[in-house]
Enzyme design. Structure first.
Site, short mmCIF file in Angstrom:
data_model
loop_
_atom_site.label_atom_id
_atom_site.label_comp_id
_atom_site.label_asym_id
_atom_site.label_seq_id
_atom_site.Cartn_x
_atom_site.Cartn_y
_atom_site.Cartn_z
N SER A 159 0.80 -1.23 0.00
CA SER A 159 0.00 0.00 0.00
C SER A 159 0.83 1.27 0.00
CB SER A 159 -0.96 0.01 1.21
OG SER A 159 -0.24 0.27 2.40
N LYS A 197 1.23 4.08 7.35
CA LYS A 197 0.46 4.94 6.44
C LYS A 197 0.91 6.39 6.59
CE LYS A 197 -2.48 1.96 4.60
NZ LYS A 197 -1.70 0.77 5.00
#
Length: 239
Positions: A159, A197
């Site tokens: 990701s 993230k």
């Protein structure tokens, strides 16, 4: 390795199917794990499925099949229906505190290299358990770190590929609980699962932003996310 909640749910499903032959409903699972909503159950089931512990059978309501149990599971220690397993009763159901990583320490007289503890794996994708115990140490250039305490995590998932972070990389994290918008952080969600993230703010909420268009930005209330460190470096091995 399963998180505490993942293991609780897996054992609850297993015991219910042993008793009745029918998997519990999502409402029953939510009540058994004392979660506020069924969205948390959906997330836990997805994680268990991805790790190969359960399988969802198509075209059948409430159709779950337990494929395997954790290696450490003992049939003599069984969860109670609507249970809070004994491992957390002493702390009123709250997760056990994460062990702080040991301070990075010099490994050469000239101070050009520093040993950093590797504390497990971090998800760049679907959240997984992270920041566990010191599995081993790695040696990194001292000028990569700066001040503060540091630890390393092995990356699993894709990701963050547009930020140059790939599956199998090792990230170096400066331990801390604060972040500025745009920082890449280790974020602990609901005291259960951690992910790597980019940190953003959306009004009063916190956004955890992927660096891959295949993944959606996830928005959480500020009380659901705890920053556990910021990315300061990356190590990649070529085989």
């Amino acid at each position: 390795m399963l998180t505490r909640k993942q293991q609780e749910l897996l054992l609850f499903i297993h015991e219910r199917m042993k008793e009745s032959g029918v998997p519990p409903s999502f409402d029953e699972m939510k009540d058994a794990l004392d979660l506020a909503s069924k969205s948390g159950i959906h997330r836990l089931i997805t994680a268990l499925e991805e790790r190969g512990f359960i399988r969802r059978l198509p075209n059948r309501a409430r159709a779950l099949e337990v494929i395997k149990l954790p290696e450490a599971y003992s049939p003599s220690i069984q969860p109670r229906r609507g249970f809070s397993p004994s491992v957390i009763e002493g702390s009123l159901g709250k997760p056990q505190p994460v062990a702080a990583p040991a301070p990075a320490k010099p490994v050469a007289d000239n101070g050009n290299s520093v040993s950093v503890p590797v504390m497990g794996r971090i998800a760049a994708g679907v959240p997984i358990s992270a920041i566990q115990n010191n599995t081993h140490d790695i040696v990194v250039p001292a000028d990569m770190l700066g001040s503060g305490e540091h630890y390393a995590l092995e990356v699993k998932g894709d990701s963050m590929i547009e930020a140059g972070i790939f599956d199998g990389d090792t990230v170096i994290i400066r331990n801390g609980s604060t972040a500025s918008p745009g920082d890449i952080v280790v974020a602990l969600v609901d005291d259960e699962e951690a992910t790597l993230k980019r940190f953003r703010r959306k009004g009063a909420s916190i956004a955890l932003e992927a660096a891959n268009p295949a993944y959606e930005t996830r928005i959480f209330g500020p009380d659901r996310v705890k920053v556990q460190g910021k990315l300061v470096g990356l190590i990649r091995r070529y085989h």
